[in-house]
Design an enzyme around this catalytic site. Sequence first.
Site, PDB file in Angstrom:
ATOM      1  CG  HIS A  17      30.575 -26.145 -53.924  1.00 25.99           C
ATOM      2  ND1 HIS A  17      30.019 -26.993 -53.004  1.00 25.99           N
ATOM      3  CD2 HIS A  17      31.494 -25.422 -53.238  1.00 25.99           C
ATOM      4  CE1 HIS A  17      30.570 -26.797 -51.820  1.00 25.99           C
ATOM      5  NE2 HIS A  17      31.463 -25.834 -51.927  1.00 25.99           N
ATOM      6  CE  LYS A  41      38.802 -29.677 -42.548  1.00 28.47           C
ATOM      7  NZ  LYS A  41      38.234 -28.795 -43.582  1.00 28.47           N
ATOM      8  NE  ARG A  90      29.429 -19.041 -48.792  1.00 26.12           N
ATOM      9  CZ  ARG A  90      29.556 -19.988 -47.868  1.00 26.12           C
ATOM     10  NH1 ARG A  90      28.649 -20.907 -47.741  1.00 26.12           N
ATOM     11  NH2 ARG A  90      30.606 -20.000 -47.064  1.00 26.12           N
TER      12      ARG A  90
HETATM   13  O1  PNS Z   1      35.761 -25.855 -49.381  1.00 25.06           O
HETATM   14  P1  PNS Z   1      36.772 -25.563 -48.341  1.00 25.06           P
HETATM   15  O2  PNS Z   1      36.736 -26.605 -47.256  1.00 25.06           O
HETATM   16  O3  PNS Z   1      36.652 -24.163 -47.800  1.00 25.06           O
HETATM   17  O4  PNS Z   1      38.213 -25.688 -49.047  1.00 25.06           O
HETATM   18  C1  PNS Z   1      39.384 -25.418 -48.348  1.00 25.06           C
HETATM   19  C2  PNS Z   1      40.626 -25.817 -49.174  1.00 25.06           C
HETATM   20  C3  PNS Z   1      40.534 -27.261 -49.621  1.00 25.06           C
HETATM   21  C4  PNS Z   1      40.707 -24.934 -50.397  1.00 25.06           C
HETATM   22  C5  PNS Z   1      41.859 -25.574 -48.268  1.00 25.06           C
HETATM   23  O5  PNS Z   1      41.657 -26.195 -47.043  1.00 25.06           O
HETATM   24  C6  PNS Z   1      43.164 -26.075 -48.878  1.00 25.06           C
HETATM   25  O6  PNS Z   1      43.633 -25.551 -49.858  1.00 25.06           O
HETATM   26  N1  PNS Z   1      43.750 -27.126 -48.272  1.00 25.06           N
HETATM   27  C7  PNS Z   1      44.978 -27.723 -48.734  1.00 25.06           C
HETATM   28  C8  PNS Z   1      46.138 -27.409 -47.774  1.00 25.06           C
HETATM   29  C9  PNS Z   1      46.822 -26.097 -48.132  1.00 25.06           C
HETATM   30  O7  PNS Z   1      47.273 -25.890 -49.234  1.00 25.06           O
HETATM   31  N2  PNS Z   1      46.899 -25.177 -47.143  1.00 25.06           N
HETATM   32  C10 PNS Z   1      47.547 -23.903 -47.310  1.00 25.06           C
HETATM   33  C11 PNS Z   1      46.605 -22.825 -47.802  1.00 25.06           C
HETATM   34  S1  PNS Z   1      45.559 -22.266 -46.528  1.00 25.06           S
END
Ligand code: PNS
Length: 160
Positions: A17, A41, A90
Amino acid sequence: MKSAVYPGSFDPATNGHLDIIKRASKIVDKLYVAVLDNPSKTPLFTVGERVAQLKEILKDHDNIEVRSFSGLLVDFARSVNSNIIVRGLRGVTDFSYEFQMALSNRSLDSDIETLFISADTQYLFFSSSQVKEIAYFKGNIDNMVPDIIKTELLKKLENM
Ligand code: PNS
């Protein structure tokens, strides 16, 4: 001023990250690191802990701001006047999930672009989940996370 948002769960933040954060912060004037606060979560670290860890790790980077967000990412991006979402890749296994998320975000707000940055090769093989599992079984995570995360992770696992 060009800004971007780098969102994630960061449970915990890894060196992978941080590599993406540093690369992204060089191509925009301001980078918001957006830590997801998702009550449905159950992360290992609270959102407050994750934000505090990232703030400490990134304290010397003037153009990086760490914030938490809940709800839709596009709403957070709009609230900070940013139309770029940064995600790290990745490899091909990340791609279909990331591409789908980019298209979902575009369908929610067509002005928002997702910018993919490839992680450095040394960070391709692990994720936050794997770091937690390796730490849980007392494996070596020295090259995977910053010292502060290692210390807090071991402390958290000790108290479980
Ligand atoms: O590091 P991660 O867990 O892969 O991040 C995922 C994240 C936080 C980017 C994603 O879950 C997110 O954007 N969540 C907020 C809800 C949202 O906007 N959902 C619609 C897009 S999929």
